[in-house]
Design an enzyme around this catalytic site. Structure first.
Site, PDB file in Angstrom:
ATOM      1  N   ARG A 139      11.424  -2.087  12.083  1.00 25.45           N
ATOM      2  CA  ARG A 139       9.945  -1.656  12.838  1.00 25.45           C
ATOM      3  C   ARG A 139       9.903  -2.661  13.718  1.00 25.45           C
ATOM      4  O   ARG A 139       9.636  -3.821  13.677  1.00 25.45           O
ATOM      5  CB  ARG A 139       8.917  -1.543  11.834  1.00 25.45           C
ATOM      6  CG  ARG A 139       8.670  -0.076  11.476  1.00 25.45           C
ATOM      7  CD  ARG A 139       7.528   0.176  10.650  1.00 25.45           C
ATOM      8  NE  ARG A 139       6.402  -0.422  10.784  1.00 25.45           N
ATOM      9  CZ  ARG A 139       5.310  -0.393   9.846  1.00 25.45           C
ATOM     10  NH1 ARG A 139       5.461   0.503   8.761  1.00 25.45           N
ATOM     11  NH2 ARG A 139       4.103  -0.996  10.257  1.00 25.45           N
TER      12      ARG A 139
ATOM     13  N   ARG B 277      12.715  -5.899   5.402  1.00 24.11           N
ATOM     14  CA  ARG B 277      12.087  -4.529   5.414  1.00 24.11           C
ATOM     15  C   ARG B 277      13.064  -3.459   6.591  1.00 24.11           C
ATOM     16  O   ARG B 277      12.985  -3.979   7.628  1.00 24.11           O
ATOM     17  CB  ARG B 277      10.581  -4.104   5.657  1.00 24.11           C
ATOM     18  CG  ARG B 277      10.244  -2.752   5.539  1.00 24.11           C
ATOM     19  CD  ARG B 277       8.970  -2.531   5.173  1.00 24.11           C
ATOM     20  NE  ARG B 277       8.077  -2.691   6.422  1.00 24.11           N
ATOM     21  CZ  ARG B 277       6.974  -2.207   6.661  1.00 24.11           C
ATOM     22  NH1 ARG B 277       6.406  -1.261   5.440  1.00 24.11           N
ATOM     23  NH2 ARG B 277       6.073  -2.276   7.637  1.00 24.11           N
TER      24      ARG B 277
ATOM     25  N   LYS C 247       0.884  -1.062   0.095  1.00 26.32           N
ATOM     26  CA  LYS C 247      -0.077  -0.031   0.080  1.00 26.32           C
ATOM     27  C   LYS C 247       0.834   1.279  -0.052  1.00 26.32           C
ATOM     28  O   LYS C 247       0.602   2.072  -0.813  1.00 26.32           O
ATOM     29  CB  LYS C 247      -0.881   0.162   1.205  1.00 26.32           C
ATOM     30  CG  LYS C 247      -1.792  -1.113   1.176  1.00 26.32           C
ATOM     31  CD  LYS C 247      -2.823  -0.974   2.700  1.00 26.32           C
ATOM     32  CE  LYS C 247      -2.171  -1.085   3.989  1.00 26.32           C
ATOM     33  NZ  LYS C 247      -1.582  -2.360   4.061  1.00 26.32           N
TER      34      LYS C 247
ATOM     35  N   ARG D  90     -10.120   1.062   7.986  1.00 26.15           N
ATOM     36  CA  ARG D  90      -9.515  -0.491   8.466  1.00 26.15           C
ATOM     37  C   ARG D  90     -10.866  -1.196   8.828  1.00 26.15           C
ATOM     38  O   ARG D  90     -10.427  -2.362   9.358  1.00 26.15           O
ATOM     39  CB  ARG D  90      -8.506  -0.112   9.335  1.00 26.15           C
ATOM     40  CG  ARG D  90      -7.140  -0.571   8.530  1.00 26.15           C
ATOM     41  CD  ARG D  90      -5.869  -0.197   9.853  1.00 26.15           C
ATOM     42  NE  ARG D  90      -4.867  -1.178   9.528  1.00 26.15           N
ATOM     43  CZ  ARG D  90      -3.833  -0.635   8.908  1.00 26.15           C
ATOM     44  NH1 ARG D  90      -3.605   0.493   8.451  1.00 26.15           N
ATOM     45  NH2 ARG D  90      -2.923  -1.386   8.994  1.00 26.15           N
TER      46      ARG D  90
ATOM     47  N   ARG E  46      -0.975  -8.868  12.871  1.00 28.17           N
ATOM     48  CA  ARG E  46      -1.540  -7.884  12.226  1.00 28.17           C
ATOM     49  C   ARG E  46      -2.194  -8.561  10.826  1.00 28.17           C
ATOM     50  O   ARG E  46      -3.394  -7.991  10.486  1.00 28.17           O
ATOM     51  CB  ARG E  46      -0.341  -7.270  11.458  1.00 28.17           C
ATOM     52  CG  ARG E  46       0.353  -6.254  12.305  1.00 28.17           C
ATOM     53  CD  ARG E  46       1.597  -5.729  11.999  1.00 28.17           C
ATOM     54  NE  ARG E  46       1.838  -4.819  10.878  1.00 28.17           N
ATOM     55  CZ  ARG E  46       3.064  -4.555  10.317  1.00 28.17           C
ATOM     56  NH1 ARG E  46       3.948  -4.959  10.489  1.00 28.17           N
ATOM     57  NH2 ARG E  46       2.709  -3.622   9.273  1.00 28.17           N
TER      58      ARG E  46
HETATM   59  P1  AP5 Z   1       4.756  -1.520   2.078  1.00 29.23           P
HETATM   60  O1  AP5 Z   1       4.498  -0.677   0.840  1.00 29.23           O
HETATM   61  O2  AP5 Z   1       5.364  -0.949   3.255  1.00 29.23           O
HETATM   62  O3  AP5 Z   1       3.561  -2.175   2.553  1.00 29.23           O
HETATM   63  P2  AP5 Z   1       2.307  -1.913   3.292  1.00 29.23           P
HETATM   64  O4  AP5 Z   1       1.174  -2.409   2.816  1.00 29.23           O
HETATM   65  O5  AP5 Z   1       2.176  -0.286   3.207  1.00 29.23           O
HETATM   66  O6  AP5 Z   1       2.418  -2.250   4.759  1.00 29.23           O
HETATM   67  P3  AP5 Z   1       2.528  -1.700   6.218  1.00 29.23           P
HETATM   68  O7  AP5 Z   1       3.709  -1.923   6.949  1.00 29.23           O
HETATM   69  O8  AP5 Z   1       2.052  -0.120   5.970  1.00 29.23           O
HETATM   70  O9  AP5 Z   1       1.365  -2.531   6.742  1.00 29.23           O
HETATM   71  P4  AP5 Z   1       0.143  -1.916   7.618  1.00 29.23           P
HETATM   72  O10 AP5 Z   1      -0.749  -1.710   6.874  1.00 29.23           O
HETATM   73  O11 AP5 Z   1       0.025  -3.132   8.652  1.00 29.23           O
HETATM   74  O12 AP5 Z   1       0.846  -0.872   8.725  1.00 29.23           O
HETATM   75  P5  AP5 Z   1       0.699   0.570   8.902  1.00 29.23           P
HETATM   76  O13 AP5 Z   1       1.771   1.072   8.948  1.00 29.23           O
HETATM   77  O14 AP5 Z   1      -0.646   1.115   7.814  1.00 29.23           O
HETATM   78  O15 AP5 Z   1       5.596  -2.822   1.870  1.00 29.23           O
HETATM   79  C1  AP5 Z   1       6.125  -3.780   2.529  1.00 29.23           C
HETATM   80  C2  AP5 Z   1       7.428  -4.159   2.085  1.00 29.23           C
HETATM   81  O16 AP5 Z   1       7.392  -5.166   1.005  1.00 29.23           O
HETATM   82  C3  AP5 Z   1       8.563  -3.193   1.846  1.00 29.23           C
HETATM   83  O17 AP5 Z   1       9.899  -3.734   2.166  1.00 29.23           O
HETATM   84  C4  AP5 Z   1       8.448  -2.929   0.230  1.00 29.23           C
HETATM   85  O18 AP5 Z   1       9.590  -2.640  -0.332  1.00 29.23           O
HETATM   86  C5  AP5 Z   1       8.305  -4.595   0.022  1.00 29.23           C
HETATM   87  N1  AP5 Z   1       7.107  -4.585  -1.356  1.00 29.23           N
HETATM   88  C6  AP5 Z   1       6.188  -3.747  -1.617  1.00 29.23           C
HETATM   89  N2  AP5 Z   1       5.520  -4.332  -2.766  1.00 29.23           N
HETATM   90  C7  AP5 Z   1       6.377  -5.187  -3.224  1.00 29.23           C
HETATM   91  C8  AP5 Z   1       6.104  -6.114  -4.437  1.00 29.23           C
HETATM   92  N3  AP5 Z   1       5.430  -5.916  -5.106  1.00 29.23           N
HETATM   93  N4  AP5 Z   1       7.135  -7.270  -4.517  1.00 29.23           N
HETATM   94  C9  AP5 Z   1       8.055  -7.283  -3.581  1.00 29.23           C
HETATM   95  N5  AP5 Z   1       8.182  -6.517  -2.247  1.00 29.23           N
HETATM   96  C10 AP5 Z   1       7.282  -5.464  -2.123  1.00 29.23           C
HETATM   97  O19 AP5 Z   1      -0.311   0.311  10.027  1.00 29.23           O
HETATM   98  C11 AP5 Z   1       0.829   0.170  11.289  1.00 29.23           C
HETATM   99  C12 AP5 Z   1      -0.243   0.005  12.770  1.00 29.23           C
HETATM  100  O20 AP5 Z   1      -0.768   1.230  12.967  1.00 29.23           O
HETATM  101  C13 AP5 Z   1      -1.240  -1.024  12.526  1.00 29.23           C
HETATM  102  O21 AP5 Z   1      -0.955  -2.156  12.987  1.00 29.23           O
HETATM  103  C14 AP5 Z   1      -2.513  -0.393  13.663  1.00 29.23           C
HETATM  104  O22 AP5 Z   1      -1.886  -0.735  14.942  1.00 29.23           O
HETATM  105  C15 AP5 Z   1      -2.130   1.169  13.226  1.00 29.23           C
HETATM  106  N6  AP5 Z   1      -3.057   1.667  12.394  1.00 29.23           N
HETATM  107  C16 AP5 Z   1      -2.608   2.239  11.218  1.00 29.23           C
HETATM  108  N7  AP5 Z   1      -3.574   2.729  10.689  1.00 29.23           N
HETATM  109  C17 AP5 Z   1      -4.971   2.341  11.411  1.00 29.23           C
HETATM  110  C18 AP5 Z   1      -6.161   2.647  11.305  1.00 29.23           C
HETATM  111  N8  AP5 Z   1      -6.811   3.397  10.218  1.00 29.23           N
HETATM  112  N9  AP5 Z   1      -6.900   2.119  12.200  1.00 29.23           N
HETATM  113  C19 AP5 Z   1      -6.372   1.716  13.634  1.00 29.23           C
HETATM  114  N10 AP5 Z   1      -5.156   1.334  13.546  1.00 29.23           N
HETATM  115  C20 AP5 Z   1      -4.492   1.754  12.595  1.00 29.23           C
END
Ligand code: AP5
Length: 213
Positions: free
Chosen positions: A155, A122, A13, A88, A166
């Protein structure tokens, strides 16, 4: 254009939202990044959010909805935005419906095993949050951020046990949103397991076929 990018942790994402944000000159609004910023700044919100984030469950809706409501009221999102990590759950989707209309919801799908593998490599800069990967995009100097010289770290929620939690949280709370949006004409389903470039092109093709590009 107002886009939502939905998908399990590690689906790409943030990666794809960052690319689209540059290409379309639209702000990327990531609730995960906003929360990590609050944690790093040691705010009350950050202290409360950290308890949930480090074990891989959702931060309570009231904190998220207030934070995102403030963000979406700013001038820079008038022309549009790319939401990464919000909504979410169904309650957040309902809150978003009250705040703004949307043009498309991009659902990036990848398997749990692929996600665990992606997260194992990562890394991020502890200062400016620039993203790295030990194999795909390592920094020029080991352990040092190319952009600001900060320390590079993993992280805490990228450890395998937390990643699996997660993923469970995603299946239980967020995946029902796919069905929710399938009922509208907004849903765009993309296989997120290809290369970063293949996924980017698939998203562009889908947005073009919806006459959004
Ligand atoms: P990346 O692009 O970072 O993936 P992502 O889907 O953005 O993953 P996140 O780490 O953001 O996951 P998340 O949604 O759980 O975390 P968030 O920060 O939102 O890619 C991941 C890795 O893969 C990278 O190394 C990249 O280079 C690699 N990659 C990408 N595409 C690839 C491909 N096609 N092929 C190979 N490699 C690839 O949330 C964190 C925490 O915050 C949550 O757990 C929760 O506690 C809280 N939170 C955030 N938003 C909310 C909400 N709306 N409500 C409640 N809690 C929330």
């Amino acid at each position: 254009m107002k886009l939502v990018i939905l998908g399990p942790p590690g689906a790409g994402k943030g990666t794809q939202a960052t690319k689209l944000s540059r290409e379309l000159s639209l702000p990327r609004v990531s609730t995960g990044d906003m929360l990590r910023h609050e944690v790093a700044a040691g705010t009350d919100l950050g202290k409360r959010a950290e308890e949930y984030m480090k074990v891989g469950v959702l931060v309570p809706d009231e904190l998220i909805v207030e934070m995102i409501g403030e963000r979406l009221s700013r001038e820079d999102v008038r022309r549009g935005f790319i939401l990464d990590g919000f909504p979410r759950n169904l309650e957040q989707a309902e809150a978003l419906r009250r705040m703004s209309d949307i043009d498309a919801v991009i659902h990036l799908d990848v398997s749990e095993e692929e996600v665990v593998e992606r997260f194992s490599g990562r890394r991020e800069c502890s200062k400016c949050q620039a993203a790295y990967h030990v194999r795909n995009s390592p920094p020029q100097v080991k352990g040092r951020c190319d952009r600001c010289g900060g320390n590079i770290r993993q992280r805490v929620d990228d450890r395998e046990d937390v990643v699996r939690q997660r993923f469970r949280t995603y299946r239980e709370k967020t995946e029902p949103l796919v069905e929710h949006y399938r009922g509208s004409k907004h849903l765009v389903e993309i296989d997120g397991s290809g290369s970063i470039e293949e996924v980017r092109q698939a998203i562009r093709a889908a947005l073009t076929s919806k006459e959004l590009l």
